[in-house]
Design a protein around this motif. Structure first.
Motif, short mmCIF file in Angstrom:
data_model
loop_
_atom_site.label_atom_id
_atom_site.label_comp_id
_atom_site.label_asym_id
_atom_site.label_seq_id
_atom_site.Cartn_x
_atom_site.Cartn_y
_atom_site.Cartn_z
N THR A 93 -41.28 -10.66 39.40
CA THR A 93 -42.09 -9.78 38.54
C THR A 93 -41.35 -9.44 37.26
N GLN A 94 -40.07 -9.09 37.38
CA GLN A 94 -39.30 -8.72 36.19
C GLN A 94 -39.11 -9.92 35.26
N LEU A 95 -38.90 -11.10 35.82
CA LEU A 95 -38.76 -12.30 34.99
C LEU A 95 -40.07 -12.64 34.29
N ASN A 103 -32.74 -12.78 31.38
CA ASN A 103 -31.45 -13.06 32.01
C ASN A 103 -31.45 -12.44 33.40
N LEU A 104 -30.63 -12.97 34.28
CA LEU A 104 -30.39 -12.38 35.60
C LEU A 104 -29.04 -11.67 35.56
N VAL A 105 -29.00 -10.43 36.04
CA VAL A 105 -27.78 -9.65 35.99
C VAL A 105 -27.43 -9.13 37.38
N ALA A 106 -26.32 -8.40 37.47
CA ALA A 106 -25.73 -7.87 38.71
C ALA A 106 -24.75 -8.90 39.25
N TYR A 156 -44.49 -19.98 30.19
CA TYR A 156 -44.09 -19.31 28.94
C TYR A 156 -43.09 -20.17 28.19
N PRO A 157 -43.52 -21.27 27.60
CA PRO A 157 -42.57 -22.22 26.99
C PRO A 157 -41.86 -21.70 25.75
N LYS A 158 -42.37 -20.63 25.14
CA LYS A 158 -41.74 -20.11 23.93
C LYS A 158 -40.66 -19.07 24.23
N ALA A 159 -40.58 -18.62 25.46
CA ALA A 159 -39.57 -17.63 25.85
C ALA A 159 -38.24 -18.33 26.11
N HIS A 160 -37.16 -17.69 25.71
CA HIS A 160 -35.83 -18.26 25.91
C HIS A 160 -35.23 -17.77 27.23
N VAL A 161 -34.28 -18.55 27.74
CA VAL A 161 -33.60 -18.22 28.99
C VAL A 161 -32.10 -18.36 28.78
N THR A 162 -31.36 -17.30 29.06
CA THR A 162 -29.90 -17.35 29.11
C THR A 162 -29.48 -16.74 30.43
N LEU A 163 -28.55 -17.36 31.12
CA LEU A 163 -28.26 -16.95 32.50
C LEU A 163 -26.77 -16.72 32.76
N HIS A 164 -26.48 -15.59 33.41
CA HIS A 164 -25.16 -15.45 34.01
C HIS A 164 -25.05 -16.52 35.10
N ALA A 165 -24.08 -17.38 34.98
CA ALA A 165 -23.89 -18.44 35.98
C ALA A 165 -22.42 -18.82 36.02
N GLY A 166 -21.89 -18.96 37.22
CA GLY A 166 -20.48 -19.31 37.36
C GLY A 166 -19.54 -18.16 37.10
#
Length: 554
Positions: free
Chosen positions: A287-289, A306-309, A334-344
């Motif tokens: 839902t939040q995403l 982004n995903l956090v915690a 939603y192809p126009k929305a950007h995604v940046t992720l905490h990973a690793g």
């Protein structure tokens, strides 16, 4: 004041023969050495050698060499250095801890002295008025130490202390988003930055209620349909926009924007990144995403999700692959929305070996992340060379906050994959993460990079340029092609122009007028010209404490 971590960095600094290091390589980390001995050539750029310096760059580089053993001059140099944007910044963790303590007092909150957590009034028992910290220095310092890494022992559990801090001051931050932004924007502007992408949780309570009402469905399309049905998701978007309106108004009032007493932060260009807690139940994460990506397509103030915690949390580890599938589905909607992720943001000993094998790979390959936050465990993944090459080819930047990597994971110096990413041609941007908790600033991150990895001034300049190139500002870039791979050369409409020396010509002016990104990049080049001119003229790197380039116009 020199941050404590900056002083610690100087004590750890190695004497490096900087001029002997190739510009695109820097000091080889142990992981980078493994690339050279165990795999194919990382990237053609890795063997290309340094690019020629302009005369102004050479003078500035020589000045950096000359002052490297003078802490005061180094601090002034790295404060004055134009540093573009901060792309990895959590608003609640970025605000100065002293200001949080003051806000707690203003809001009439109490401090539970058994846990040093801010709680609502009335105060009683273990709960003491936060306002007491104004006159009781010992009480004030106890709160600061609990809410930040101030005086934290080097042999302590930095990971838990760092993440626990958010819960301790959370009662303060949700009440004061606009005031927090005014404080954070001021700090960034004083560090000669011009752009900020900062993370918040929009419509948090509403998203929780909607997720609980709708529940979970393994069919992601069906689940999204349930959330959107009857305008429910649009109602969350409207709630989030109202929150943003209120925060904007509070920010402008707190910073006195539009008045003769406007604070430095009023010059900052700010965008929001919507965050979702990866430790929450799947329905709430989805839902939040979905809300964040819908927002990014409907309100220009929001650019990404982004995903956090903690990535090593039990729920985060168990749900990682599912969350990557959520993002893959939502990117199609939603192809126009950007995604940046905490990973690793992991390290051996923190999690089981099997949890180190795939996080960055799936963030890039499944979720389609356009930037990766931290990426510290790169070389521990099963297919890390392939992942690094993919990131280089797609220009997936890695956001590197050196201080928090050291404080949370204990990873620094040769253990950090900073050099490995650069060897593979992966774009790298320096960031602060949570400078309030970390007790640091972006200048310290650049100084750490220069001292630890022997970077020259042109390398630092290109790291700063990358912070705008790989931002989510809309519009065409000022730069041609892949600047990480090919070097920063002005694109066709502005080819041959001299930012800071002459005004942009007609075709270049048209590009700047049509693109927020190109316009911000041009301003950065003007700032570099002024910075280099100041260093060349005075030989001081802003000895007086002024910040050349902070007023740079087009």
């Amino acid at each position: 004041m020199i941050p404590q971590h900056r002083a610690d960095t100087r004590r750890r600094r190695k004497a490096l023969p900087r001029k002997a290091l190739p510009l695109t390589v820097g000091l080889l980390s142990l992981s980078a050495l493994a690339v050279q001995t165990a795999g194919p050539a990382a990237h053609p750029a890795a063997a290309a050698g340094p690019r020629p310096m302009t005369p102004a760059e050479a003078i500035t580089d020589a000045r950096l060499d000359a002052i490297r053993d003078d802490p005061g001059r180094m601090e002034r140099f790295f404060t004055a250095l134009p540093k573009g944007g901060d792309l990895h910044n959590h608003l609640s963790g970025a605000v100065t801890t002293e200001y949080l303590v003051e806000l707690a007092g203003q809001d009439g909150l109490c401090i539970d002295t058994s846990t040093m957590t801010a709680v609502p009034p009335p105060c009683g028992g273990n709960a003491r008025p936060a306002a007491d910290a104004r006159t009781d220095a010992e009480f004030h310092d106890q709160i600061v130490r609990a809410w930040s890494m101030e005086d934290f022992p080097p042999d302590g559990n930095g990971h838990d202390h760092f993440f626990d801090a958010f819960g301790k001051f959370g009662e303060v931050t949700w009440r004061n988003r606009g005031k927090l932004l005014a404080d954070v924007a001021d700090g960034a502007a004083k560090q000669n930055q011009t752009y900020l992408e900062t993370m918040v949780t929009p419509a948090s309570d509403g998203a929780k209620r909607l997720a609980e009402k709708v529940g979970w469905d393994d069919d992601l399309a069906e689940l999204h349909g349930k959330l959107a049905a009857g305008g429910k998701l649009d109602g969350l978007v409207a709630e989030a926009r109202r929150e943003a309106d209120d925060a904007d108004a509070e920010y402008r009032e707190a910073a006195h924007c539009g008045t003769s007493g406007a604070r430095p932060g009023c010059r900052m260009k700010v965008r929001w990144i919507s965050q979702a807690s990866r430790g929450s139940a799947p329905a709430r994460v989805f839902t939040q995403l979905a809300l964040g990506m819908r927002l990014a397509e409907r309100d220009g103030r929001f650019v990404a999700v982004n995903l956090v915690a903690p990535e090593d949390g039990e729920n985060a580890l168990a749900g990682y692959r599912l969350q990557m599938r959520m993002l893959k589905y939502l990117r199609g909607v939603y192809p126009k929305a950007h995604v940046t992720l905490h990973a690793g943001e992991l390290w051996p000993g923190l999690v089981k070996p099997e949890d180190l094998r795939f996080h960055i790979e799936e963030a890039v390959g499944v979720a389609g992340a356009e930037r990766i936050g931290h990426g510290v465990d790169l070389v521990h993944e099963d297919h890390w060379r392939r992942t690094a090459r993919t990131m280089a080819r797609r220009e997936v930047a890695v956001e590197v906050p050196f201080t928090s990597n050291a404080q949370i994971l204990g990873v620094k110096g040769d253990d950090h994959p900073f050099g490995t990413y650069r060897d593979f041609g992966v774009p790298v941007v320096l960031s602060t993460d949570d400078p309030g908790i970390s007790r640091t600033d972006i200048g310290n991150e650049y100084e750490y990079a220069a001292e630890t990895y022997g970077l020259s001034y042109p390398e630092l300049k290109d790291l700063s340029r990358a912070s705008l190139e790989y931002s989510f500002l809309p519009g065409r870039s000022l730069w041609r092609g892949n600047p990480t791979r090919e070097g920063y050369a002005l694109a066709g409409p502005c080819a041959g122009e001299l930012p800071g020396v002459t005004a942009p010509g007609g075709r270049c002016r048209a590009l700047l007028d049509s693109s927020e990104k190109a316009e911000s990049q041009w301003r950065q080049e003007v700032a570099f010209h002024r910075f280099e001119t100041t260093v060349g003229a005075s030989g001081s790197g802003s000895e007086s404490g002024s910040v050349p380039g902070s007023e740079s116009g087009v």
